[in-house]
Design a protein around this motif. Structure first.
Motif, PDB file in Angstrom:
ATOM      1  N   UNK A 102     129.068-157.495  92.660  1.00 53.59           N
ATOM      2  CA  UNK A 102     129.395-156.117  93.020  1.00 53.59           C
ATOM      3  C   UNK A 102     129.971-155.431  91.801  1.00 53.59           C
ATOM      4  N   UNK A 103     129.324-154.362  91.405  1.00 52.58           N
ATOM      5  CA  UNK A 103     129.749-153.687  90.183  1.00 52.58           C
ATOM      6  C   UNK A 103     129.362-152.224  90.264  1.00 52.58           C
ATOM      7  N   UNK A 104     130.272-151.403  89.784  1.00 52.27           N
ATOM      8  CA  UNK A 104     130.002-149.966  89.743  1.00 52.27           C
ATOM      9  C   UNK A 104     129.663-149.560  88.311  1.00 52.27           C
ATOM     10  N   UNK A 105     128.496-148.977  88.165  1.00 53.94           N
ATOM     11  CA  UNK A 105     128.112-148.424  86.858  1.00 53.94           C
ATOM     12  C   UNK A 105     128.367-146.929  86.928  1.00 53.94           C
ATOM     13  N   UNK A 106     129.187-146.439  86.019  1.00 53.74           N
ATOM     14  CA  UNK A 106     129.563-145.027  86.122  1.00 53.74           C
ATOM     15  C   UNK A 106     128.785-144.162  85.130  1.00 53.74           C
ATOM     16  N   UNK A 107     128.640-142.898  85.483  1.00 53.89           N
ATOM     17  CA  UNK A 107     127.993-141.944  84.586  1.00 53.89           C
ATOM     18  C   UNK A 107     128.877-141.781  83.352  1.00 53.89           C
ATOM     19  N   UNK A 136     122.850-148.423  94.821  1.00 54.46           N
ATOM     20  CA  UNK A 136     123.183-147.256  95.627  1.00 54.46           C
ATOM     21  C   UNK A 136     123.786-146.179  94.747  1.00 54.46           C
ATOM     22  N   UNK A 137     123.284-144.975  94.891  1.00 57.29           N
ATOM     23  CA  UNK A 137     123.889-143.865  94.167  1.00 57.29           C
ATOM     24  C   UNK A 137     125.158-143.451  94.902  1.00 57.29           C
ATOM     25  N   UNK A 138     126.260-143.448  94.174  1.00 58.12           N
ATOM     26  CA  UNK A 138     127.515-142.976  94.745  1.00 58.12           C
ATOM     27  C   UNK A 138     128.036-141.856  93.846  1.00 58.12           C
ATOM     28  N   UNK A 139     129.148-141.239  94.241  1.00 58.08           N
ATOM     29  CA  UNK A 139     129.706-140.118  93.485  1.00 58.08           C
ATOM     30  C   UNK A 139     129.817-140.395  91.986  1.00 58.08           C
ATOM     31  N   UNK A 140     130.408-141.545  91.659  1.00 57.36           N
ATOM     32  CA  UNK A 140     130.735-141.808  90.255  1.00 57.36           C
ATOM     33  C   UNK A 140     129.566-142.357  89.461  1.00 57.36           C
ATOM     34  N   UNK A 141     128.555-142.885  90.148  1.00 55.96           N
ATOM     35  CA  UNK A 141     127.455-143.504  89.414  1.00 55.96           C
ATOM     36  C   UNK A 141     126.574-144.308  90.338  1.00 55.96           C
ATOM     37  N   UNK A 142     126.333-145.555  89.949  1.00 55.67           N
ATOM     38  CA  UNK A 142     125.483-146.422  90.762  1.00 55.67           C
ATOM     39  C   UNK A 142     126.233-147.700  91.087  1.00 55.67           C
ATOM     40  N   UNK A 143     126.243-148.010  92.371  1.00 56.74           N
ATOM     41  CA  UNK A 143     126.908-149.225  92.812  1.00 56.74           C
ATOM     42  C   UNK A 143     125.856-150.312  92.959  1.00 56.74           C
ATOM     43  N   UNK A 144     126.054-151.412  92.237  1.00 60.21           N
ATOM     44  CA  UNK A 144     125.130-152.534  92.303  1.00 60.21           C
ATOM     45  C   UNK A 144     125.818-153.649  93.083  1.00 60.21           C
ATOM     46  N   UNK A 145     125.162-154.111  94.156  1.00 56.41           N
ATOM     47  CA  UNK A 145     125.749-155.212  94.913  1.00 56.41           C
ATOM     48  C   UNK A 145     124.648-156.153  95.377  1.00 56.41           C
ATOM     49  N   UNK A 146     125.023-157.346  95.748  1.00 56.63           N
ATOM     50  CA  UNK A 146     124.036-158.322  96.202  1.00 56.63           C
ATOM     51  C   UNK A 146     124.442-159.700  95.768  1.00 56.63           C
ATOM     52  N   UNK A 147     123.434-160.482  95.369  1.00 59.71           N
ATOM     53  CA  UNK A 147     123.763-161.858  94.986  1.00 59.71           C
ATOM     54  C   UNK A 147     122.832-162.338  93.888  1.00 59.71           C
ATOM     55  N   UNK A 148     123.271-163.370  93.219  1.00 57.90           N
ATOM     56  CA  UNK A 148     122.443-164.026  92.210  1.00 57.90           C
ATOM     57  C   UNK A 148     122.475-165.523  92.509  1.00 57.90           C
ATOM     58  N   UNK A 149     121.282-166.111  92.478  1.00 60.23           N
ATOM     59  CA  UNK A 149     121.177-167.544  92.770  1.00 60.23           C
ATOM     60  C   UNK A 149     120.500-168.278  91.620  1.00 60.23           C
ATOM     61  N   UNK A 150     120.949-169.463  91.385  1.00 61.36           N
ATOM     62  CA  UNK A 150     120.341-170.268  90.337  1.00 61.36           C
ATOM     63  C   UNK A 150     120.779-171.708  90.487  1.00 61.36           C
ATOM     64  N   UNK A 151     120.351-172.535  89.561  1.00 58.10           N
ATOM     65  CA  UNK A 151     120.701-173.949  89.630  1.00 58.10           C
ATOM     66  C   UNK A 151     121.372-174.348  88.325  1.00 58.10           C
ATOM     67  N   UNK A 152     122.595-174.801  88.457  1.00 61.35           N
ATOM     68  CA  UNK A 152     123.344-175.185  87.266  1.00 61.35           C
ATOM     69  C   UNK A 152     123.241-176.694  87.052  1.00 61.35           C
TER      70      UNK A 152
END
Ligand code: ZN
Ligand code: ZN
Length: 168
Positions: free
Chosen positions: A70-75, A34-50
């Protein structure tokens, strides 16, 4: 908003000393960008088998991981401003052009989601401290060793000697 649903090979060393997602095995990313004011907000999930080892009996442990991301990538210019404002540079994820490097975020999500001390079952009895037999195995159900106090062992030897004398 963009949705990214992708299966990627797990990067190297995705885990701890006792459990981890094997390199190259499937990691399912289900992310929203998602584009937000400061940059791009990445959210969701990651699945795998350990895959790891029971810390008590060393048997293989397989654990499904489903970790929230959930992580914000800033410009870059925002990142510089934030550093000037006193934010810790290490903790700021900067956008590289329009590219989002997801790997470190996946790592930050997956590794803490892994069990700190994996066990094959919550009541795993572990290994016999005397001979190393795996006590959870059915054939070891009533596994035990005769434990003799050394002082009694001494008396046993005396008894043996007396018995020998008696016989002769
Ligand atoms: Zn175990
Ligand atoms: Zn034993």
């Amino acid at each position: 908003m963009r949705e990214v649903r992708r299966t990627v090979p797990a990067p190297e060393d995705l885990g701890t000393a006792v459990i981890g997602v094997p390199t190259g095995s499937d990691l399912e990313l289900d992310l929203r960008l998602e584009a937000v004011m400061e940059g791009i907000l990445v959210s969701g999930s990651v699945r795998g088998r350990a895959v790891g080892e029971c810390v008590r009996c060393l048997e293989e442990v397989v654990e499904d991981v489903d970790a929230p991301v959930q992580e914000l990538y800033v410009y870059p210019e925002r990142a510089r401003a934030a550093v000037e404002d006193g934010d810790d540079e290490e903790e700021i994820r900067e956008l590289d052009g329009d590219l989002v490097d997801v790997e470190p975020v996946v790592r930050d999500a997956v590794v803490p989601a892994l069990p700190f001390r994996p066990v094959c079952s919550p009541d795993c009895p572990g290994l016999c401290p005397q001979c190393g037999a795996r006590l959870a195995d059915p054939e070891n159900a009533d596994h035990s060793h005769e434990v003799l106090d050394p002082r009694w062992a001494e008396l046993d030897r005396i008894k043996d000697v007396l018995d020998d004398r008696k016989e002769s």
